[in-house]
Design an enzyme around this catalytic site. Sequence first.
Site, PDB file in Angstrom:
ATOM      1  N   ASP A  21       0.860  -1.172   0.000  1.00 12.36           N
ATOM      2  CA  ASP A  21       0.000   0.000   0.000  1.00 12.36           C
ATOM      3  C   ASP A  21       0.898   1.223   0.000  1.00 12.36           C
ATOM      4  O   ASP A  21       1.849   1.298   0.783  1.00 12.36           O
ATOM      5  CB  ASP A  21      -0.870  -0.027   1.273  1.00 12.36           C
ATOM      6  CG  ASP A  21      -2.270   0.474   1.029  1.00 12.36           C
ATOM      7  OD1 ASP A  21      -2.402   1.570   0.450  1.00 12.36           O
ATOM      8  OD2 ASP A  21      -3.227  -0.207   1.421  1.00 12.36           O
TER       9      ASP A  21
ATOM     10  N   ASP B  16      -2.931   4.584  -2.500  1.00 15.21           N
ATOM     11  CA  ASP B  16      -3.961   5.054  -1.572  1.00 15.21           C
ATOM     12  C   ASP B  16      -4.473   6.450  -1.950  1.00 15.21           C
ATOM     13  O   ASP B  16      -3.687   7.313  -2.342  1.00 15.21           O
ATOM     14  CB  ASP B  16      -3.343   5.107  -0.168  1.00 15.21           C
ATOM     15  CG  ASP B  16      -4.325   5.587   0.872  1.00 15.21           C
ATOM     16  OD1 ASP B  16      -5.319   4.900   1.094  1.00 15.21           O
ATOM     17  OD2 ASP B  16      -4.084   6.662   1.461  1.00 15.21           O
TER      18      ASP B  16
ATOM     19  N   GLU C 249      -7.158   4.002  -6.643  1.00 13.80           N
ATOM     20  CA  GLU C 249      -8.359   4.072  -5.818  1.00 13.80           C
ATOM     21  C   GLU C 249      -9.052   5.394  -6.115  1.00 13.80           C
ATOM     22  O   GLU C 249      -8.470   6.453  -5.896  1.00 13.80           O
ATOM     23  CB  GLU C 249      -7.952   4.018  -4.340  1.00 13.80           C
ATOM     24  CG  GLU C 249      -9.115   3.904  -3.394  1.00 13.80           C
ATOM     25  CD  GLU C 249      -8.804   4.316  -1.955  1.00 13.80           C
ATOM     26  OE1 GLU C 249      -7.822   5.026  -1.708  1.00 13.80           O
ATOM     27  OE2 GLU C 249      -9.602   3.947  -1.090  1.00 13.80           O
TER      28      GLU C 249
ATOM     29  N   HIS D   7     -11.037  -2.785   3.619  1.00  9.69           N
ATOM     30  CA  HIS D   7     -10.906  -2.478   5.049  1.00  9.69           C
ATOM     31  C   HIS D   7     -11.659  -1.208   5.432  1.00  9.69           C
ATOM     32  O   HIS D   7     -11.599  -0.797   6.581  1.00  9.69           O
ATOM     33  CB  HIS D   7      -9.422  -2.316   5.384  1.00  9.69           C
ATOM     34  CG  HIS D   7      -8.806  -1.175   4.631  1.00  9.69           C
ATOM     35  ND1 HIS D   7      -8.678  -1.183   3.254  1.00  9.69           N
ATOM     36  CD2 HIS D   7      -8.344   0.021   5.038  1.00  9.69           C
ATOM     37  CE1 HIS D   7      -8.146  -0.030   2.868  1.00  9.69           C
ATOM     38  NE2 HIS D   7      -7.936   0.713   3.916  1.00  9.69           N
ATOM     39  N   ASP D   8     -12.320  -0.581   4.485  1.00  8.91           N
ATOM     40  CA  ASP D   8     -13.052   0.656   4.763  1.00  8.91           C
ATOM     41  C   ASP D   8     -14.566   0.464   4.780  1.00  8.91           C
ATOM     42  O   ASP D   8     -15.308   1.422   5.003  1.00  8.91           O
ATOM     43  CB  ASP D   8     -12.720   1.723   3.704  1.00  8.91           C
ATOM     44  CG  ASP D   8     -11.284   2.188   3.762  1.00  8.91           C
ATOM     45  OD1 ASP D   8     -10.682   2.146   4.852  1.00  8.91           O
ATOM     46  OD2 ASP D   8     -10.753   2.598   2.706  1.00  8.91           O
TER      47      ASP D   8
HETATM   48  C1  GLC Z   1      -7.909   5.361   1.907  1.00 13.35           C
HETATM   49  C2  GLC Z   1      -7.750   4.129   2.784  1.00 13.35           C
HETATM   50  C3  GLC Z   1      -8.268   4.440   4.144  1.00 13.35           C
HETATM   51  C4  GLC Z   1      -7.476   5.573   4.725  1.00 13.35           C
HETATM   52  C5  GLC Z   1      -7.480   6.783   3.795  1.00 13.35           C
HETATM   53  C6  GLC Z   1      -6.423   7.762   4.188  1.00 13.35           C
HETATM   54  O1  GLC Z   1      -9.215   5.675   1.660  1.00 13.35           O
HETATM   55  O2  GLC Z   1      -8.373   3.029   2.196  1.00 13.35           O
HETATM   56  O3  GLC Z   1      -8.257   3.332   4.996  1.00 13.35           O
HETATM   57  O4  GLC Z   1      -8.002   5.956   5.962  1.00 13.35           O
HETATM   58  O5  GLC Z   1      -7.219   6.434   2.465  1.00 13.35           O
HETATM   59  O6  GLC Z   1      -5.138   7.273   3.958  1.00 13.35           O
END
Ligand code: GLC
Length: 564
Positions: free
Chosen positions: A98, A207, A256, A334-335
């Site tokens: 990541d 990310d 993402e 995970h979100d």
């Molecule tokens: C992304 C991740 C999340 C994190 C955010 C800030 O959305 O998936 O878990 O809190 O970025 O890094």
Amino acid sequence: MTNNWWQDAIIYQLYIRSFYDANHDGIGDFKGVIEKLDYLDHLGVDAVWVSPHYKSPMDDNGYDVSDYYQVSGDYGTLDDVKKFIKEAHQRDIKVIFDLVLNHTSDEHEWFQAAKDPSHPDHEKYHDYYIWQPPKYTEDGTRTMPTSWRSWFGGPVWEYNEPTDEYYLHIFSKKMPDLNWRNDAMKNELKVIIKWLIDLGVDGFRVDASNHLEKNWDFPDGHPGYEHFSSLPKHHEYLEELGRELFGPHNIFTLGEAGGASKEEALQYCGYDSNEFDVLIQFGHTWADVDWDNQKTPGKWAKGRLDVPSIKQSFHHWYEMLGDKGHNVIYWHNHDQPRIVSHYGNDTVYRERSAKMLCHTLYFMPGTAIVYQGEEIGMTNVDYESLDSFRDVEVYTEYDNFMKLGASHEEAMQALRDRARDNARSPYHWNDNPYAGFSTKEPWMPVVKNYPTVNLKHQQAKSDSIWHTYHDVFLYRKQFDIAHGKVTFLDIEHKDAYLYHTKTTTHEALVVANFTDHATSVTLEMSLEGYTLLLSNYDPVPLNNEMRLAPYASYVYVKERGENT
Ligand code: GLC
Ligand code: CA
């Protein structure tokens, strides 16, 4: 069609903090992952995506990086990381890290210098971040530069007394946003990326990749997302990284970003784009929001599941990319909440609905992702007290719910339904104390259903959710589903999920009921030659008119003859 390893890959998303604790301090670690590589191999995955493992004060479980060159002591050492990469590769499993590029931790040395005018490197680092002077009301009260709202609730601005400025943080206040218009900053990130590539990783999940550019005029707005998300210039930054680093080093990238148009989708991940190989989008992930709820608003309010919108979202992405790009399929990360609790049913129909979700997802084309614990039907958390939750977002949002008039119980229910922590509780390996995750009390409580919901139990039962995932992954490969072409049938059907996927050798037909009541479907196609491959109920004959029991799902398959 380009053909790379990642196109038909099954990627296991591994939340390291909660996967397996080898040194028994209550926190998952790299040694734990290494110990479980044979398990992942046995499940049939081709790659693992590991959540951030860098040094971090863990305000956001590692998405707040304080040193990209160091491994978090919670997870092990650099040698453990190297050993993990080596051992994964020995099993033909690729490694995806990541990569957090939108922000650092406020404890990163860059920010330490940036915020402190007396720091010897202040001049250099100040502009690595995004600063604005205060505004003042008529009576002289200091106010924030704008009323933009952070993705975690609360304002995006935090005051820094020593410079009399506010810094921007679109996530937590311990995660200041980096200034991508600063070339020195960008170049330092490139050196970091190159260093990670040289460790031997095969890919990155980038990310928060659509947030890199901000509107530097700082117009007001609430929540104001359009001023700090998906601004056109972020594509330039991504393109630059792809052209200079990811492309030349043959690094697979998963971006993402939510809400892309067709042009943008191709810009992100079209075969001729330099930005990413594939994109994680969110169109299907919140199909059950009650938008009228004012006390725990937005994603926090669980409403009726809109089944057609899930199908339409996937369909839309297949249409947008066509033969110009490759899709990603996944239920959650995970979100988001655990899929069996979210779109399935985690009480009476847990086993059936988890299998239905497996059948409906993995016979669709694209790069596939499975989230840790999904393969054993892990559920949302059952926490009764607020302090069982760990996520930084939970605490800002809880305060928000209180302000909006929610009762404590309403707020707790919203958290149990929707908080990111739902997907982050420790993995259930067996029915030993702490679910076999650790011998010490884990960093976050284990869900109480672990004595029955655990891997050992699932592997021992021949028709379990785990065996369904395992078998589906084999068939997915055997039929080359990843490169197939999907057609949805009766896409507006409000209960059923019906589609077929055609590959060069096979056709798979999925007939499923996404609800807890029986429903009827009409299949307007020729059913000749199809035989039943998998189901979560006793077999029923395939017919143009079918009655489906709650959460029933059937996968039929036929070999393609020369002229079909
Ligand atoms: C992304 C991740 C999340 C994190 C955010 C800030 O959305 O998936 O878990 O809190 O970025 O890094
Ligand atoms: Ca540990």
